[in-house]
Design an enzyme around this catalytic site. Structure first.
Site, PDB file in Angstrom:
ATOM      1  N   GLN A   1       0.856  -1.189   0.000  1.00 39.78           N
ATOM      2  CA  GLN A   1       0.000   0.000   0.000  1.00 39.78           C
ATOM      3  C   GLN A   1       0.894   1.241   0.000  1.00 39.78           C
ATOM      4  O   GLN A   1       1.690   1.457   0.907  1.00 39.78           O
ATOM      5  CB  GLN A   1      -0.922   0.038   1.228  1.00 39.78           C
ATOM      6  CG  GLN A   1      -1.931   1.175   1.117  1.00 39.78           C
ATOM      7  CD  GLN A   1      -2.730   1.407   2.393  1.00 39.78           C
ATOM      8  OE1 GLN A   1      -2.147   1.623   3.459  1.00 39.78           O
ATOM      9  NE2 GLN A   1      -4.037   1.381   2.284  1.00 39.78           N
TER      10      GLN A   1
ATOM     11  N   TYR B   1      -5.746  10.905   4.263  1.00 44.52           N
ATOM     12  CA  TYR B   1      -4.403  11.147   3.724  1.00 44.52           C
ATOM     13  C   TYR B   1      -4.498  11.909   2.394  1.00 44.52           C
ATOM     14  O   TYR B   1      -5.582  12.255   1.947  1.00 44.52           O
ATOM     15  CB  TYR B   1      -3.642   9.823   3.582  1.00 44.52           C
ATOM     16  CG  TYR B   1      -3.307   9.196   4.913  1.00 44.52           C
ATOM     17  CD1 TYR B   1      -2.523   9.885   5.848  1.00 44.52           C
ATOM     18  CD2 TYR B   1      -3.774   7.930   5.263  1.00 44.52           C
ATOM     19  CE1 TYR B   1      -2.218   9.325   7.090  1.00 44.52           C
ATOM     20  CE2 TYR B   1      -3.463   7.359   6.500  1.00 44.52           C
ATOM     21  CZ  TYR B   1      -2.688   8.071   7.406  1.00 44.52           C
ATOM     22  OH  TYR B   1      -2.378   7.513   8.623  1.00 44.52           O
TER      23      TYR B   1
ATOM     24  N   ARG C   1      -7.616   2.021  -2.412  1.00 45.05           N
ATOM     25  CA  ARG C   1      -8.408   2.101  -1.172  1.00 45.05           C
ATOM     26  C   ARG C   1      -9.081   3.460  -1.133  1.00 45.05           C
ATOM     27  O   ARG C   1      -8.419   4.494  -1.149  1.00 45.05           O
ATOM     28  CB  ARG C   1      -7.528   1.912   0.064  1.00 45.05           C
ATOM     29  CG  ARG C   1      -8.397   1.793   1.320  1.00 45.05           C
ATOM     30  CD  ARG C   1      -7.670   1.255   2.525  1.00 45.05           C
ATOM     31  NE  ARG C   1      -8.532   0.276   3.206  1.00 45.05           N
ATOM     32  CZ  ARG C   1      -8.332  -0.148   4.454  1.00 45.05           C
ATOM     33  NH1 ARG C   1      -7.311   0.282   5.153  1.00 45.05           N
ATOM     34  NH2 ARG C   1      -9.155  -1.024   4.988  1.00 45.05           N
TER      35      ARG C   1
ATOM     36  N   GLY D   1      -9.017  -7.160  10.111  1.00 51.34           N
ATOM     37  CA  GLY D   1      -7.846  -6.478  10.624  1.00 51.34           C
ATOM     38  C   GLY D   1      -7.600  -6.687  12.101  1.00 51.34           C
ATOM     39  O   GLY D   1      -6.754  -7.477  12.516  1.00 51.34           O
ATOM     40  N   ARG D   2      -8.387  -5.976  12.912  1.00 52.74           N
ATOM     41  CA  ARG D   2      -8.119  -5.987  14.372  1.00 52.74           C
ATOM     42  C   ARG D   2      -8.140  -7.398  14.950  1.00 52.74           C
ATOM     43  O   ARG D   2      -7.361  -7.725  15.828  1.00 52.74           O
ATOM     44  CB  ARG D   2      -9.136  -5.118  15.125  1.00 52.74           C
ATOM     45  CG  ARG D   2      -9.316  -3.726  14.566  1.00 52.74           C
ATOM     46  CD  ARG D   2      -8.190  -2.776  14.909  1.00 52.74           C
ATOM     47  NE  ARG D   2      -7.778  -2.055  13.696  1.00 52.74           N
ATOM     48  CZ  ARG D   2      -6.697  -1.332  13.574  1.00 52.74           C
ATOM     49  NH1 ARG D   2      -5.856  -1.207  14.571  1.00 52.74           N
ATOM     50  NH2 ARG D   2      -6.400  -0.714  12.449  1.00 52.74           N
TER      51      ARG D   2
END
Length: 331
Positions: free
Chosen positions: A101, A171, A219, A313-314
């Site tokens: 990424q 971002y 993404r 993910g988590r």
């Protein structure tokens, strides 16, 4: 057959099941952004057994001005290639495909870390950081596009299976997409099509160096969930343009709200209204992440056509054996 265990083909990627390890910053890189032994050990552990067939490694900065935090991975120079080669090898040995990424933090960069005044589409305070960036000139935008291109070339040279362009979580590319931070009056601001001009130029520049058979993911922070911010309607337009431009997979998350819903949500797959809406207008696979901790929930979201791939993910961060248990529970 279980929806989660069905193989999937996207471009030149063949995946054994529908689970994806999404990018999560570990802050384990060397001080200079190099791939450390800690990074190698972490990905070796998370991918053991190949139960997560697609692994998108945490965001790597493409130039120093775009570095978000200490010990973030760097793909900003050719000297990074040998370290990334080792990382790709570790993930491949376990039977998973690996994606880099690529990111530029824009006005979310930390000047104390970079020593450089942060940049952004407009000289408007970053809603999450409060930083007022230097407004990028057309020339500077062009230079950033070239840095994305070079980063993609490095990822390919290091043996990765694809790249992901990061335009979520507030971002730089997300700052161009969001009306909260993009109030430019030139060809990079205004309508959705103008706000994604930089994205389309990055996709084209990346394609030029990696060729047509190298997977390119994007993404997208598909909604800011904020008054005056980006909306799912914007993302429906953007998603169709990204598919036309040659993106192979869309990875959907939040915009300036980050990877959580405002106010928090414990619902499994809380971004599914976004992925379901985008899935209706594109034919490329769509990744859903957000609070998914149960194999049955992942199975249900796929069965309902909310997404094609499920990012966990988590739960994988907490338990490296989760994917193996999830797959076995559905056999």
């Amino acid at each position: 057959m279980s929806h989660l265990l069905k193989p999937l083909e996207a471009g030149s990627l063949t995946l054994a099941n529908r689970l994806v390890m999404p990018p999560m910053a570990t802050a384990k890189a060397g001080a200079d952004g190099s791939v450390s032994q800690d990074v190698l050990d972490y990905y070796a552990e998370k991918t053991e057994g190949g139960y997560l067939p697609l692994v998108i490694i945490e965001h790597s900065f493409i130039q120093l001005a775009g570095k978000a935090s200490e010990r973030q991975l760097s793909i900003a120079g050719d000297s990074a290639i040998p370290g990334y080669k080792k990382l790709a090898d570790v993930i491949h040995r376990n039977g998973s495909k690996a994606i880099v990424q690529m990111n530029h933090a824009g006005s979310a960069a930390d000047q104390r870390v970079t020593g450089i005044i942060p940049v952004g589409p407009s000289a408007i305070a970053n809603p999450r950081k409060g930083t007022v960036p230097h407004e990028l000139t057309i020339q500077e935008i062009s230079e950033i596009i070239t840095e994305f291109q070079k980063a993609a070339q490095r990822a390919k040279e290091a043996g990765f299976d694809g790249v992901e362009i990061h335009s979520a979580h507030g971002y730089l590319l997300n700052q161009f997409f969001s009306p909260l931070t993009n109030q430019r009056k030139d060809e990079y601001g205004g309508t959705v099509l103008k706000r994604i001009r930089i994205h389309l130029e990055v996709i084209a520049a990346v394609r030029k160096v990696v060729g047509k058979d190298f997977p390119v993911l994007l993404r997208l922070g598909a909604s800011d969930f904020t008054e005056g911010g980006s909306t799912i309607e914007d993302s429906i337009v953007a998603a169709q343009e990204f598919e036309k431009a040659g993106v192979d997979i869309l990875d959907i998350s939040g915009g300036f709200c980050g990877y959580m819903m405002p106010g928090g949500s414990s619902e499994q797959g809380y971004f599914s209204p976004l992925t379901a809406a985008i899935k209706k207008v594109v034919s490329i696979p769509v990744i859903l992440t957000g609070g998914i901790t149960q194999a049955q929930s992942a199975e249900g979201l796929l069965a309902e056509g909310k997404a094609d791939l499920i990012g966990v993910g988590r739960v994988v961060l907490k338990d490296s054996n989760w994917a193996q248990q999830a797959v076995n529970s559905l056999l």
